[in-house]
Design a protein around this motif. Structure first.
Motif, PDB file in Angstrom:
ATOM      1  N   GLY A 159      -4.810  11.721  -9.756  1.00 33.05           N
ATOM      2  CA  GLY A 159      -3.961  10.901  -8.890  1.00 33.05           C
ATOM      3  C   GLY A 159      -3.604  11.560  -7.575  1.00 33.05           C
ATOM      4  N   GLU A 160      -3.977  12.819  -7.421  1.00 32.49           N
ATOM      5  CA  GLU A 160      -3.705  13.492  -6.148  1.00 32.49           C
ATOM      6  C   GLU A 160      -4.820  13.257  -5.150  1.00 32.49           C
ATOM      7  OE1 GLU A 160      -2.758  17.579  -6.847  1.00 32.49           O
ATOM      8  OE2 GLU A 160      -0.709  17.123  -7.432  1.00 32.49           O
ATOM      9  N   VAL A 168       0.838  -1.208   0.000  1.00 34.81           N
ATOM     10  CA  VAL A 168       0.000   0.000   0.000  1.00 34.81           C
ATOM     11  C   VAL A 168       0.874   1.259   0.000  1.00 34.81           C
ATOM     12  CG1 VAL A 168      -1.612   1.359   1.398  1.00 34.81           C
ATOM     13  CG2 VAL A 168      -2.009  -1.089   1.074  1.00 34.81           C
ATOM     14  N   TRP A 207      -4.689   7.361 -13.270  1.00 42.17           N
ATOM     15  CA  TRP A 207      -4.014   8.659 -13.457  1.00 42.17           C
ATOM     16  C   TRP A 207      -2.844   8.601 -14.434  1.00 42.17           C
ATOM     17  CZ3 TRP A 207       0.912   7.836 -11.566  1.00 42.17           C
ATOM     18  CH2 TRP A 207       1.048   6.926 -10.509  1.00 42.17           C
ATOM     19  N   ARG A 226       3.389  12.366  -4.064  1.00 39.48           N
ATOM     20  CA  ARG A 226       4.238  13.502  -4.453  1.00 39.48           C
ATOM     21  C   ARG A 226       3.849  14.752  -3.676  1.00 39.48           C
ATOM     22  NH1 ARG A 226       4.068  13.246 -10.251  1.00 39.48           N
ATOM     23  NH2 ARG A 226       2.142  14.438 -10.285  1.00 39.48           N
ATOM     24  N   ARG A 260       4.286   6.290  -4.981  1.00 35.69           N
ATOM     25  CA  ARG A 260       4.710   6.533  -6.354  1.00 35.69           C
ATOM     26  C   ARG A 260       3.645   7.360  -7.089  1.00 35.69           C
ATOM     27  NH1 ARG A 260       3.153   1.384 -10.222  1.00 35.69           N
ATOM     28  NH2 ARG A 260       0.968   1.472  -9.696  1.00 35.69           N
ATOM     29  N   SER A 261       2.522   7.617  -6.420  1.00 37.41           N
ATOM     30  CA  SER A 261       1.409   8.313  -7.070  1.00 37.41           C
ATOM     31  C   SER A 261       1.548   9.825  -6.890  1.00 37.41           C
ATOM     32  CB  SER A 261       0.091   7.867  -6.449  1.00 37.41           C
ATOM     33  OG  SER A 261      -0.085   8.509  -5.193  1.00 37.41           O
ATOM     34  N   PRO A 262       0.783  10.589  -7.657  1.00 36.61           N
ATOM     35  CA  PRO A 262       0.775  12.047  -7.452  1.00 36.61           C
ATOM     36  C   PRO A 262       0.388  12.432  -6.024  1.00 36.61           C
ATOM     37  CG  PRO A 262      -0.261  11.501  -9.540  1.00 36.61           C
ATOM     38  CD  PRO A 262      -0.012  10.195  -8.838  1.00 36.61           C
ATOM     39  N   TRP A 263      -0.447  11.613  -5.394  1.00 39.14           N
ATOM     40  CA  TRP A 263      -0.820  11.891  -3.998  1.00 39.14           C
ATOM     41  C   TRP A 263       0.427  11.869  -3.108  1.00 39.14           C
ATOM     42  CZ3 TRP A 263      -0.850   9.136   0.714  1.00 39.14           C
ATOM     43  CH2 TRP A 263      -1.659   9.674   1.718  1.00 39.14           C
ATOM     44  N   ALA A 307      -5.268   7.255  -5.873  1.00 39.58           N
ATOM     45  CA  ALA A 307      -3.803   7.231  -5.892  1.00 39.58           C
ATOM     46  C   ALA A 307      -3.225   5.828  -6.086  1.00 39.58           C
ATOM     47  CB  ALA A 307      -3.267   7.847  -4.611  1.00 39.58           C
ATOM     48  N   MET A 308      -3.846   4.830  -5.436  1.00 41.84           N
ATOM     49  CA  MET A 308      -3.261   3.491  -5.474  1.00 41.84           C
ATOM     50  C   MET A 308      -3.416   2.808  -6.825  1.00 41.84           C
ATOM     51  SD  MET A 308      -3.295   1.605  -1.885  1.00 41.84           S
ATOM     52  CE  MET A 308      -4.850   0.803  -1.958  1.00 41.84           C
ATOM     53  N   LEU A 367       2.511   1.728  -3.404  1.00 41.02           N
ATOM     54  CA  LEU A 367       1.551   2.194  -4.417  1.00 41.02           C
ATOM     55  C   LEU A 367       1.205   3.661  -4.214  1.00 41.02           C
ATOM     56  CD1 LEU A 367      -0.927  -0.827  -4.657  1.00 41.02           C
ATOM     57  CD2 LEU A 367       0.605   0.006  -6.447  1.00 41.02           C
ATOM     58  N   LEU A 368       1.048   4.043  -2.949  1.00 42.92           N
ATOM     59  CA  LEU A 368       0.646   5.424  -2.666  1.00 42.92           C
ATOM     60  C   LEU A 368       1.768   6.412  -2.940  1.00 42.92           C
ATOM     61  CD1 LEU A 368      -1.414   5.103   0.625  1.00 42.92           C
ATOM     62  CD2 LEU A 368      -2.250   5.772  -1.626  1.00 42.92           C
TER      63      LEU A 368
END
Lengths: 331, 306
Positions: B133-134, A170, B145, A181, A176-179, B139-140, A173-174
């Protein structure tokens, strides 16, 4: 010196329930501190709410085990909001102080006399792990050659490592995401992120909640592996050991907490066994005027402390850290 | 950004009175009665200001004139004690900084805020708004995204090429030089696709070689339909690139006009050099000035602690 048991014991400790508990707690802290830069010194509170949510729900109120887990998660989420609302606007150091205080308040409240009929006071709650015990697929002791575990321990360890694997997935995955970032951006400079149109406060709240949920899982793990929760389990040093695990392995790395937990608990046991053996017997290797067998279990913490200091001085990014990041001093 | 919205500065300012608070033909930003106090000190006291759309407006003034505080108030990073301001017709009063940025008014900082432990490319991607994706729920799951991320990355590379940073895309932003960080911060602000770019001392600490390219970039922003409001100390820069200059002193706007006329304005000269700048300071006056400066510092420190 008997090296066989020393090695076996240490290996068992390195992958045992305690290491798993701290690993899960540190995975939560990694989201807080490693990725978002939130200095949460109250991870013990999230663990306590998780452990007590489960324990009290099952023992006091007779709630089914799975539902009790959900209650633990829900309680943690509520705690994150209550803790975050006033403190996430504060600067890092103030957040640290408030969360530290909040964790102590929660521990005192959980052990209070007023709540004793429901939470069991200083004795906490026991015997809520029956469901886990019943599902145990291992009927006899599990022998893996070098290490061996009693059936319940083996089952708990298996569940624990599955939980760690899932948690790491988890987090990976999280992050590497824009979130992820955005979180890293907040860690570096939250005003810059705000200036780019991101709701920094909202992201911090999400991070606090998510990291808290991993803390909650750590609390479940602790409760189930001991089949009990007592207030004294959740003292502040719990949080600080979890931070040790995180920094040892390397903050802001997915596997940092895993490596850190294995190393910390392995090392503690190696040192404990070593000093224990070296000071025991009629003619100990270490003369009694340096230390006796009563002192040996404390010396391991001294040595570990020195080791951590050396690590922070010579390899501040931890075992897994990225060396490139070290060259940067400017912000 | 559509290029046909480009406005010719000469016609935009035709017939506009060169007085503080003058009304513009097409203002993008209108501020009224903005007041900000730090303890007993009035940092900003702006009666009226209009910023013309599609041109470069400079905000100048001596140290402590309240330029950065005014910037902070306008962009939601500070709260005024009173005042109203509208951006593109929308009131920004009480709006948090991130929503101000989303509405199309994006700022940079006097002390550059490059996100040191993110790569240059990640810094740029972070600037893009409305990223699926933000959101934590998406996001996962990368497929949700991936396509948008690709588009954002292409746009980021386009800007990096333009700002001569493409070669550094995968370096940590912390390894850039001071001037390159200024470039990155400006490029990152453009990722937000702003209507109004607010630059706080964009040339501070930039070496002369890089300054020219930075100037070129700022000058080209109106061609892409953007409006620029910037704070600057360097008078050569101001004369070079600004179409209109607003002068602040002691929190008030004391003069407005095209660069050449403003710099000859007696009020501006007085503000920079003091009304009696040819008379030497007495010892008492000098001590008075120092005391005031210390008080201001102390109050500032107090405010930042809060």
């Amino acid at each position: 010196m008997d090296w066989g048991p020393l090695f076996t014991n240490s290996l068992e400790a390195a992958i045992g329930p305690v290491a798993i508990t701290y690993c899960l707690a540190a995975i939560g802290l990694n989201i807080h501190f490693g990725y978002t830069g939130l200095l949460n010194f109250g991870q013990a509170a999230f663990m306590a709410i998780g452990g007590y949510g489960l324990g009290a729900a099952v023992v006091t109120f007779g709630v089914p085990f799975v539902l009790a887990l959900l209650i633990g998660f829900g309680g943690t989420a509520v705690l994150a909001v209550l803790l975050g609302l006033p403190t996430l606007r504060l600067r890092t150091d103030y957040l640290a102080i408030t969360t530290l205080a909040a964790a102590e308040i929660i521990r005192q409240v959980l052990g209070s006399l007023t709540l004793e009929p429901w939470l069991g006071g200083k004795d906490g709650r026991q015997g809520f792990a029956a469901t886990v015990r019943d599902l145990n697929p291992f009927s006899g002791p599990v022998d893996l050659g070098i290490v061996g575990f009693r059936p319940f321990d083996a089952w708990v360890i298996l569940i624990g490592w599955l939980a760690i694997a899932l948690s790491c997935l988890v987090v990976w995955l999280l992050m590497r995401s824009p979130w992820g970032r955005v979180l890293k951006g907040i860690r570096e400079d939250e005003d810059a992120v705000r200036a780019l149109g991101k709701n920094v406060y909202g992201y911090k709240m999400q991070a606090l909640m998510l990291g808290g949920l991993f803390g909650c899982v750590a609390g479940f793990m602790m409760g189930v592996s001991r089949s009990s929760v007592v207030p004294d389990n959740f003292q502040t040093d719990l949080t600080f050991f979890a931070f040790c695990v995180l920094l040892l392995g390397g903050a802001a790395r997915v596997f940092g907490p895993v490596v850190g937990a294995i190393l910390l608990w392995g090392m503690l046991n190696v040192l404990g066994n070593f000093f224990g053996q070296a000071t025991s017997g009629p003619n100990p290797i270490i003369p009694t005027w340096i230390m006796d067998s009563n002192q040996s279990s404390l010396v391991r913490f001294i040595v570990l402390g020195i080791a951590l200091m050396l690590l922070m001085i010579y390899r501040p990014q931890g075992i897994f850290g990225d060396k490139r990041e070290l060259a940067i001093h400017a912000r | 950004m559509p290029a046909e919205t480009t406005i010719d500065p000469a016609t935009a300012f035709a017939g506009i009175p060169r007085s503080p608070g003058s009304a513009k033909s097409d203002p993008i930003l209108v501020a009224e009665h903005i007041n900000r106090h730090f303890g007993g000190l009035t940092a900003v006291d702006v009666e009226h200001l209009q910023v013309q759309r599609g041109v470069i407006t400079a905000l100048i003034g001596p140290n402590g004139a309240g330029k950065t505080t005014f910037f902070n108030v306008l962009t939601g990073f500070d709260r005024p004690d009173s005042g109203e301001w509208r951006f593109d017709g929308q009131s920004l009063k009480g709006m948090p900084a991130y929503r101000v940025a989303r509405s199309g008014m994006v700022r940079t900082f006097q002390l550059t805020k490059a996100l040191a432990k993110l790569t240059v490319l990640e810094n740029m991607r972070l600037g893009a708004t409305q990223q699926r994706g933000e959101r934590l729920v998406n996001a996962m799951f990368r497929p949700r995204w991936r396509q948008q991320e690709k588009e954002i990355t292409e746009r980021a590379y386009g800007l990096l090429e333009r700002f001569q940073l493409a070669g550094m895309a995968n370096e940590f932003a912390g390894s850039l030089s001071g001037g390159q960080r200024k470039l990155l911060e400006m490029a990152r602000a453009l990722m937000v696709q702003p209507k109004l770019v607010m630059l706080d001392e964009p040339m501070a600490g930039v070496n002369p070689a890089l300054k020219q390219s930075l100037l070129g970039h700022v000058r080209s922003l109106p061609d892409d339909g953007m409006t620029v409001l910037f704070v600057e100390h360097d008078m050569d820069v101001v004369r070079d690139i600004s179409d209109w200059v607003v002068v602040m002193a002691e929190g008030r706007i004391i003069s407005e006009g095209p660069p050449t006329s403003v710099m000859g304005d007696q009020r501006v000269i007085d503000a920079y050099l003091g009304a009696h700048h040819d008379a030497p300071l007495t010892v008492e006056e000098e001590e008075q000035v120092l005391r005031e400066a210390e008080q201001i510092e102390a109050v500032r420190a107090e405010e930042t602690r809060e």
